[in-house]
Structure formats: C-alpha cells, structure tokens
Design a protein around this motif. Structure first.
Motif, PDB file in Angstrom:
ATOM      1  N   MET A  70       0.845  -1.195   0.000  1.00 17.35           N
ATOM      2  CA  MET A  70       0.000   0.000   0.000  1.00 17.35           C
ATOM      3  C   MET A  70       0.876   1.239   0.000  1.00 17.35           C
ATOM      4  N   PRO A  71       0.557   2.255  -0.827  1.00 17.84           N
ATOM      5  CA  PRO A  71       1.328   3.501  -0.784  1.00 17.84           C
ATOM      6  C   PRO A  71       1.120   4.226   0.528  1.00 17.84           C
ATOM      7  N   THR A  72       2.031   5.145   0.838  1.00 18.32           N
ATOM      8  CA  THR A  72       1.897   5.918   2.076  1.00 18.32           C
ATOM      9  C   THR A  72       0.592   6.709   2.048  1.00 18.32           C
ATOM     10  N   PRO A  73      -0.264   6.536   3.047  1.00 14.06           N
ATOM     11  CA  PRO A  73      -1.523   7.285   3.065  1.00 14.06           C
ATOM     12  C   PRO A  73      -1.288   8.786   3.187  1.00 14.06           C
ATOM     13  N   THR A  74      -2.223   9.539   2.672  1.00  9.28           N
ATOM     14  CA  THR A  74      -2.271  10.975   2.916  1.00  9.28           C
ATOM     15  C   THR A  74      -3.013  11.212   4.219  1.00  9.28           C
ATOM     16  N   VAL A  75      -2.437  12.024   5.071  1.00 10.88           N
ATOM     17  CA  VAL A  75      -3.085  12.376   6.343  1.00 10.88           C
ATOM     18  C   VAL A  75      -3.954  13.607   6.124  1.00 10.88           C
ATOM     19  N   VAL A  76      -5.216  13.497   6.471  1.00  9.34           N
ATOM     20  CA  VAL A  76      -6.143  14.630   6.392  1.00  9.34           C
ATOM     21  C   VAL A  76      -6.451  15.077   7.813  1.00  9.34           C
ATOM     22  N   LEU A  77      -6.018  16.285   8.154  1.00 14.52           N
ATOM     23  CA  LEU A  77      -6.158  16.834   9.507  1.00 14.52           C
ATOM     24  C   LEU A  77      -7.405  17.708   9.583  1.00 14.52           C
ATOM     25  N   VAL A  78      -8.310  17.360  10.496  1.00 13.44           N
ATOM     26  CA  VAL A  78      -9.594  18.056  10.599  1.00 13.44           C
ATOM     27  C   VAL A  78      -9.663  18.773  11.949  1.00 13.44           C
ATOM     28  N   HIS A  79      -9.678  20.088  11.916  1.00 14.98           N
ATOM     29  CA  HIS A  79      -9.729  20.861  13.160  1.00 14.98           C
ATOM     30  C   HIS A  79     -11.127  20.851  13.751  1.00 14.98           C
ATOM     31  N   GLY A  80     -11.221  21.305  14.993  1.00 16.23           N
ATOM     32  CA  GLY A  80     -12.499  21.355  15.682  1.00 16.23           C
ATOM     33  C   GLY A  80     -13.058  22.754  15.785  1.00 16.23           C
ATOM     34  N   ALA A  81     -13.936  22.960  16.754  1.00 16.62           N
ATOM     35  CA  ALA A  81     -14.591  24.248  16.942  1.00 16.62           C
ATOM     36  C   ALA A  81     -13.637  25.282  17.524  1.00 16.62           C
ATOM     37  N   PHE A  82     -13.938  26.542  17.264  1.00 20.31           N
ATOM     38  CA  PHE A  82     -13.272  27.702  17.846  1.00 20.31           C
ATOM     39  C   PHE A  82     -11.845  27.894  17.330  1.00 20.31           C
ATOM     40  N   THR A  83     -11.469  27.193  16.280  1.00 16.92           N
ATOM     41  CA  THR A  83     -10.123  27.330  15.744  1.00 16.92           C
ATOM     42  C   THR A  83     -10.153  27.058  14.246  1.00 16.92           C
ATOM     43  N   ASP A  84      -8.970  26.940  13.639  1.00 13.42           N
ATOM     44  CA  ASP A  84      -8.891  26.608  12.218  1.00 13.42           C
ATOM     45  C   ASP A  84      -7.695  25.680  11.998  1.00 13.42           C
ATOM     46  N   SER A  85      -7.303  25.488  10.749  1.00 14.56           N
ATOM     47  CA  SER A  85      -6.246  24.528  10.439  1.00 14.56           C
ATOM     48  C   SER A  85      -4.890  24.923  10.995  1.00 14.56           C
ATOM     49  N   ALA A  86      -4.732  26.167  11.435  1.00 13.96           N
ATOM     50  CA  ALA A  86      -3.447  26.607  11.991  1.00 13.96           C
ATOM     51  C   ALA A  86      -3.081  25.839  13.254  1.00 13.96           C
ATOM     52  N   ILE A  87      -4.062  25.233  13.918  1.00 15.97           N
ATOM     53  CA  ILE A  87      -3.752  24.484  15.136  1.00 15.97           C
ATOM     54  C   ILE A  87      -2.868  23.276  14.819  1.00 15.97           C
ATOM     55  N   TRP A  88      -2.826  22.866  13.551  1.00 13.67           N
ATOM     56  CA  TRP A  88      -2.022  21.717  13.139  1.00 13.67           C
ATOM     57  C   TRP A  88      -0.626  22.112  12.676  1.00 13.67           C
ATOM     58  N   PHE A  89      -0.238  23.363  12.811  1.00 10.79           N
ATOM     59  CA  PHE A  89       1.018  23.857  12.230  1.00 10.79           C
ATOM     60  C   PHE A  89       2.205  22.965  12.578  1.00 10.79           C
ATOM     61  N   GLY A  90       2.406  22.710  13.867  1.00 12.01           N
ATOM     62  CA  GLY A  90       3.558  21.913  14.289  1.00 12.01           C
ATOM     63  C   GLY A  90       3.435  20.460  13.888  1.00 12.01           C
ATOM     64  N   VAL A  91       2.216  19.926  13.905  1.00  8.68           N
ATOM     65  CA  VAL A  91       1.995  18.535  13.505  1.00  8.68           C
ATOM     66  C   VAL A  91       2.326  18.359  12.028  1.00  8.68           C
ATOM     67  N   ILE A  92       1.897  19.311  11.213  1.00  8.11           N
ATOM     68  CA  ILE A  92       2.197  19.249   9.779  1.00  8.11           C
ATOM     69  C   ILE A  92       3.698  19.251   9.539  1.00  8.11           C
ATOM     70  N   ALA A  93       4.403  20.133  10.229  1.00  6.84           N
ATOM     71  CA  ALA A  93       5.860  20.193  10.064  1.00  6.84           C
ATOM     72  C   ALA A  93       6.503  18.860  10.434  1.00  6.84           C
ATOM     73  N   GLU A  94       6.057  18.252  11.522  1.00  8.02           N
ATOM     74  CA  GLU A  94       6.600  16.963  11.950  1.00  8.02           C
ATOM     75  C   GLU A  94       6.320  15.875  10.907  1.00  8.02           C
ATOM     76  N   LEU A  95       5.101  15.816  10.407  1.00  8.11           N
ATOM     77  CA  LEU A  95       4.746  14.788   9.431  1.00  8.11           C
ATOM     78  C   LEU A  95       5.507  14.985   8.121  1.00  8.11           C
ATOM     79  N   HIS A  96       5.638  16.228   7.691  1.00 10.92           N
ATOM     80  CA  HIS A  96       6.406  16.500   6.478  1.00 10.92           C
ATOM     81  C   HIS A  96       7.857  16.056   6.636  1.00 10.92           C
ATOM     82  N   SER A  97       8.411  16.228   7.836  1.00 10.62           N
ATOM     83  CA  SER A  97       9.806  15.840   8.054  1.00 10.62           C
ATOM     84  C   SER A  97      10.002  14.336   7.950  1.00 10.62           C
ATOM     85  N   HIS A  98       8.904  13.574   8.022  1.00 11.12           N
ATOM     86  CA  HIS A  98       8.964  12.119   7.872  1.00 11.12           C
ATOM     87  C   HIS A  98       8.424  11.669   6.515  1.00 11.12           C
TER      88      HIS A  98
END
Length: 242
Positions: A1-29
């Motif tokens: 199976m190819p490497t899955p794409t991770v789709v990050l879904v934020h919750g209430a009272f915020t936006d996708s910026a809450i994933w900033f550090g997580v995205i950087a970590e995942l990209h580094s891998h």
C-alpha cells in the motif's frame, strides 16, 4: 500500500493553523498532509465536506480529528479510501448519538459557562445560533499550556460553531469498520479526559494519554500528536501477516 495521505480536521473555535507543528513533523517524515477548513456548520454537512476532500485524494487516507473534528471524521470515515482514524482530544460518538448526549454522560467542564452565543441568519433563510468561547476565558479553558501571547491570538481568531452541530445525531460510526487511535489530553477543560477516554475505549482505539496537556494539545505537543499519527500511518501500510 502507498503511504496514506493524512487529512487533519480541526475542531470548533479554531482553524487549520492548530495543526502547524503537527504538519511540520509529518512533512519531516515524508508523509503527505492535507489540512482543509472544517466549515463548522453542522455534523452532517461538515462530514460530507471532509468526505469529499478524502474522496478526491488518490490513494489511502488517514483521517485525524481534533475535538469536534473527531465527530466529523467518525461520520466521514466511511469513505471508501479511508484506511484509519486518529482522534486527538476528541469526541467519538456512536451511530445515532449526538455530541450533547455524549458529553452529558460526564460532569460538565468549563466549556458551557465560557460560551458566548448569538443568533445569525442561516443559509437559505431563517436563523441559527452560533457559539464561541469568551475571549477572556479562552487561554485558560482551551490553551492553558500554550504561551500567553499565542493563546490571546487564538482567542481573537476563533471561528464560531453552529450550535445545531451539538444536537445532530451521527449517521455513521466509521470506527466500527476502520482501525482507530486516540490521544487523551489529561488536562482538557473543554471536553474532559473522561469523555475522551470513554469514546476512545468504546471504539477500541489504540490509546495514548498525555498528562497536563490542554485541549490545544495539537499545538502545544505537536511531536507527540505527530508520533501517534505516524503510528497509525505505519500500521495501515504494514503488510498483513501470513
């Protein structure tokens, strides 16, 4: 199976910026990531939007939901190419259950007393109630382990949630047919660790708990969150044992 794409879904009272550090970590891998906006208009419509994002991706997808985003991925996760689910300080409803009913099983957190409500016009006519956290309460309730300047910025950049999303019943529970993982934030004052743990255990999710982590754990502890997501990615791509 190819490497899955991770789709990050934020919750209430915020936006996708809450994933900033997580995205950087995942990209580094070397893990591909998409972090779409969650409309926050209602559970069914939000899940349909995220399902359409997943369906457009070529190859397998791991859906990751924070807070209310956990309910969204629970419904959207029945999309054919979704290979796994990761819940981060999240609500994990059963099919036919509303978020209000799920949270009602546990003592109230500081969320209810910190909400500010107003009525706005709804698409197609009529009125809709929307909610945000009071700016003065936001740092302590939502982001107690985030620096004060960042918490103040988050407080004034909130995206409101349509209150109707809390009473809609989940039309599916993808965790019944997809492997799942969950992270419990040990000092969450929005949902509460007990509610997060209950949903994760009911779903049979692989469970990680972080003592002292606030509701904003994706922002304050991105390495730990990304590690769990990587575990999920590796698990769903590992060849089955013969």
């Amino acid at each position: 199976m190819p490497t899955p794409t991770v789709v990050l879904v934020h919750g209430a009272f915020t936006d996708s910026a809450i994933w900033f550090g997580v995205i950087a970590e995942l990209h580094s891998h070397g893990i591909p990531v998409v972090a779409p906006p969650n409309p926050l208009r209602g559970l069914a419509s939000d899940a349909a939007h995220i399902a359409s994002v997943a369906a457009r991706i070529d190859g397998p997808v791991v859906l990751v939901g924070h807070a209310y985003g956990g309910a969204v991925i629970t419904v959207a996760g029945t999309t054919d190419n979704v290979a796994g689910l990761v819940y981060v300080a999240a609500l994990v409803p059963e099919e036919g259950e509303s978020l209000g009913e799920l949270q009602g099983r546990f003592p109230a957190t500081e969320l209810e007393s910190s909400l500010r409500r107003w009525t706005d016009s709804a698409p197609g006519g009529g009125e809709a109630v929307e909610v945000v956290l009071a700016e003065e309460a936001f740092p302590a309730v939502f982001a107690a382990d985030v620096s004060a300047p960042v918490a103040r910025v988050l407080a004034c950049c909130q995206r409101p949630l349509a209150a109707a999303a809390l009473t809609e019943r989940a039309t599916a529970a993808a965790w019944r047919t997809r492997p799942s993982w969950a992270l419990v934030a040990g000092a969450d004052r929005v949902i509460g660790p007990d509610a997060e743990r209950f949903g994760a255990e009911r779903a049979g999710a692989g469970l990680v708990e972080i003592d002292g982590a606030s509701h904003a754990v994706a922002l304050s502890r991105p390495t730990a969150v990304a590690r769990l997501v990587r575990d999920a990615v590796h698990a769903v791509t590992r060849p089955p044992r013969r």
